[in-house]
Structures are given as C-alpha cells and as structure tokens.
Design an enzyme around this catalytic site. Sequence first.
Site, PDB file in Angstrom:
ATOM      1  N   GLU A   1       5.057  -7.175  -9.075  1.00  0.00           N
ATOM      2  CA  GLU A   1       3.381  -7.157  -8.495  1.00  0.00           C
ATOM      3  C   GLU A   1       3.018  -5.784  -8.886  1.00  0.00           C
ATOM      4  O   GLU A   1       3.489  -4.903  -8.589  1.00  0.00           O
ATOM      5  CB  GLU A   1       3.428  -7.085  -6.953  1.00  0.00           C
ATOM      6  CG  GLU A   1       2.300  -7.671  -6.168  1.00  0.00           C
ATOM      7  CD  GLU A   1       1.247  -6.360  -6.244  1.00  0.00           C
ATOM      8  OE1 GLU A   1       0.415  -5.963  -7.433  1.00  0.00           O
ATOM      9  OE2 GLU A   1       0.956  -6.045  -5.161  1.00  0.00           O
TER      10      GLU A   1
ATOM     11  N   CYS B   1      -3.339  -1.780  -4.906  1.00  0.00           N
ATOM     12  CA  CYS B   1      -3.258  -2.620  -6.306  1.00  0.00           C
ATOM     13  C   CYS B   1      -4.339  -3.856  -6.486  1.00  0.00           C
ATOM     14  O   CYS B   1      -4.781  -4.136  -7.649  1.00  0.00           O
ATOM     15  CB  CYS B   1      -1.928  -3.331  -6.200  1.00  0.00           C
ATOM     16  SG  CYS B   1      -1.749  -4.301  -4.821  1.00  0.00           S
TER      17      CYS B   1
ATOM     18  N   GLU C   1      -6.423   0.641 -14.499  1.00  0.00           N
ATOM     19  CA  GLU C   1      -6.476   0.919 -13.354  1.00  0.00           C
ATOM     20  C   GLU C   1      -6.424   2.183 -12.828  1.00  0.00           C
ATOM     21  O   GLU C   1      -5.661   2.992 -13.674  1.00  0.00           O
ATOM     22  CB  GLU C   1      -5.049   0.205 -12.780  1.00  0.00           C
ATOM     23  CG  GLU C   1      -5.086   0.114 -11.067  1.00  0.00           C
ATOM     24  CD  GLU C   1      -3.790  -0.517 -10.645  1.00  0.00           C
ATOM     25  OE1 GLU C   1      -3.621  -1.328  -9.609  1.00  0.00           O
ATOM     26  OE2 GLU C   1      -2.674  -0.434 -11.274  1.00  0.00           O
TER      27      GLU C   1
END
Length: 497
Positions: A252, A286, A385
């Site tokens: 993940e 996330c 990100e």
Amino acid sequence: MRNLLYIDGAFVEPAGGGFMDVIDPATEERYAQAASASCADVEAAVAAARRAFDHGPWPRMPAVERAAMLRSVAAAIRADLEELAWLEMRDNGKPLKEARWDISDAAYCFEYYAGVAEEAAAEGDVVQDVGDERFHCRVRKEPVGVVGAITPWNFPLLMAAWKVAPALAAGCCVVLKPSELCPMSCGALARYLHQAGVPAGVFNLLTGLGQAAGAPLSAHPGVDKLAFTGSQATGTRIMQAAARDIRTVSLELGGKSPFIVFADCDLDKAVEWIQFGVFWNQGQICSATSRLLVERPVYEALLDRLRRAAQRMVLGPGDREGVQMGPIVSATQQRRVLEGIERGRASGARLVTGGGCPAHLTRGYFVEPTIFADVPVDSWIWREEVFGPVLCVRPFDTEEEAVALANDSRFGLAGAVMSDDLERCDRVAGALRAGVVWINCSQPTFTQLPWGGYKASGIGRELGRHGYEAFLEVKQITRFDFGSDWNWYQSAAEPSK
C-alpha cells in the site's frame, strides 16, 4: 520509557545493545527510547516465527481459540485506550482526539478478524463439482506462513493492527517492524499479545531503522509473505527483494487522490469534507484528497471559503484544547513538506493561504495548512505526494474533463466526488480509476471494507474479508474414487497436444 524487542515470547535487549531516541514532534525533545534491531535480531525473530509456524500449535489451533486471544488483545487495547492515545499523540504529534479514534479502531480490528476467523472455519472446504463423478474435489485455504509486516508512522498502532490481526487470525506467524519514528504503541501491542497467551514465536516485534532491520527482514528467505505500507521507493525495494525468492507481497504505497466538486453542492459542506480530506492527521494520509477539482462557476467562491476556513484552524500540541492540527512527525518530514511548498511557488501556482511555519509556535515541527490555486497539471506539486497539509486546486468545465484530470495520475488509491446529483456521483465514481471512492465525503474508512489502490498505489487489499484472504494460500485437493473405474488412466482419451 524504554521499549525492548519481543522475540520468541520474550522481551529482550537488542543483540547490538543499541537504542534509538524517540522524539516528541510538538516539543522536539526526547521522551522515550526504543531498541534498535540489527541483522542478528532479524535472524532470531524469523527463526522463531519459522519454528512457531512449522512445528507450533498456532496454525493448527482451532479458529475459535485463536479468536479468543485476538478478542483478549482488543479488550486490553480498550482498557488502556487513554494511555495509548497519549502515547500515540507524543509519538506522532496528532491531536489527542484523533489518536483516540485510531486506538478504538485498532481494538475493533482485532475483534473483527476474530469473527472472520470463526466464520471462515465454519465454512470449511469448498466442494467443487467438476462434471466427473469419479473425482471428488475440494478447495481449501491455508495460512501463507511467516509474514514480514513493515508499517508506517502516520497511524502507528492502527496500521500494525491492519496487518497483524488478519495475519494471526488466518493462522500465520508475524515479524512486525514498525517505523523508527513511531515505535512505542507497537511495544504495547507486544505486551497485549503476550498477556493473551499467544504462543512463543507467533508474534515478534523488531523496532529499529529501515536499513538495519527492515531491509534484512524484506530479504530474508524464511519469510513467506511481505506486507508493507509506506513510500513507493521503499515498496519498490521490498518488491525487488521478494522477487528474488518469488515471495508474495502486499503493498500500500500512497497516492495523489482527487476530489471533484460540482457547482450544485452545498459549498459549506464541501469545505468541511475538503478540509478533512487533506488536513486531518496534518495531511499525513496516504489517501489524502489533495488534488481538488472545482466546477468553474463556484471556483473562486469555494476558494474563498477554503481560505477562511484554513486560516481559522487551530494549530498546536495535540493535548491542547481545541487543537485541530498538530506538528508534522519529524524534522526531516517537515523539511520535505516545506520543500514541496517551495516547488509549488516555483511552479507559478497561486498561493491562497499558508506556505510556511506558524509564527506563534516557536517549538515543534509545525506547518500551516496551505492551499495553492491554478496549479499547473505538469507541476511536481500536482503530480507527487507531499504527505503534508497542502491542497492543490484547479477548475474544470465539464464532467468529462474532471474525470480525465482526476485519472491523469500514476496513482489510484482513492478519490471523491461531491454533488447533489447522485446519478452523476455514481457515474463519476464508476469512471474513477481508484480502489476507494467516496461520494459526498472524504476519508471514512471501515474495517469491513477492502482498502487498496490501482496503479502505483499498490498491490492487493487490506481490511474486510479481502484483508484476511491476503494471508491465505489456496489448495486444490482431488480424490479419485477407485470403486468407479480403477483403470481410468488407460481408458481416458488421449490428451490434446
């Protein structure tokens, strides 16, 4: 406060004798120490897990007995909820209120997978009709073996629970390596598992640095499956390590999730969910919906509301009354977030609010909630990100354009859409290339539902029944009935070539 390693049913000093300082990000001061594992500790932990799986009772134990121990862990977490929440706040920096939510969710995760283990055991093998009555065929699911679980710092105990609870429920044995930045609550988890009577070697805890403990755990041939949550760069290295021995991985790896807002929705409600989607946990999520796409007729009006709401947010240490945002987890991560903001300025994006550290907080790794408008689609800050409280905003004119902009990303973890037209919401949700899509909200996460992403956001799913199945192997068992036709091989038709 000093945390030890937990290996083969005992709390032990690290082989090399080293300990790491644990820093409170709100004060920049050391408040604890945690053992710093080395390769020797990894060898000991994997060997213990290997013995426990290959020769111990855990994978052969009735599911109801494993479930009882998991429920005992859940009860212990709940009993210590306030203490654990304070520990998580000091470790991570998040507001105390949010830490309480996390601890409660971690307890429920153990309860939930206790129930899943019992349900799966009651279902038993699946009998499969293959169209030939001479063959009796079953499909059985068995634990994958020894699991190396590597977890991040943004939700320390909760992310550990997401991996440890289903793995143990499935009958696996686990070596857990949490982030060196936030290791303390996982030490408490080891105590609860020990007190619950989990056999020696079934759960092992290695706190330590990534290179010293995480890398050798990833490369260890005694580990059957690697389960990782964290950065794409580290995930790539873990996948490469697993590839050498053809081992299973679950990854993940985060994202750059879009939030599409149409002009027909209530803008005040939109502001609330947009803020929660990107500023909750200091933006260290996330799935943060950090790319905001707004239909042009309400673009400037929504930006104005967002600016005012962001400027009203209360920043400070997580134990202060009314605090909505705490510090970034570490000095290194604060620097990365501020560097990302500087890239946003350099891209030509319009800085709406924020952009630096709050002047009234002279200690701690704080960053203001930051909003950029008119962000170029080819800019670093739009595509990568930041993992901090930074929102990037662009307008759109049509639904098709919004979906195209949303999907134009190498990530695909999550996405959100907000509109009073629910048919349009369903249409957009179906078009988004993401593993999790929210309609008229952002970030609600339920243990019962699968979690994971498309594309570079990862491989596999956590949570729900999918999260349990991820720790199982599938076995076919076929039996021939000699009473029907013992000479089947000679009488069978020649196989095609």
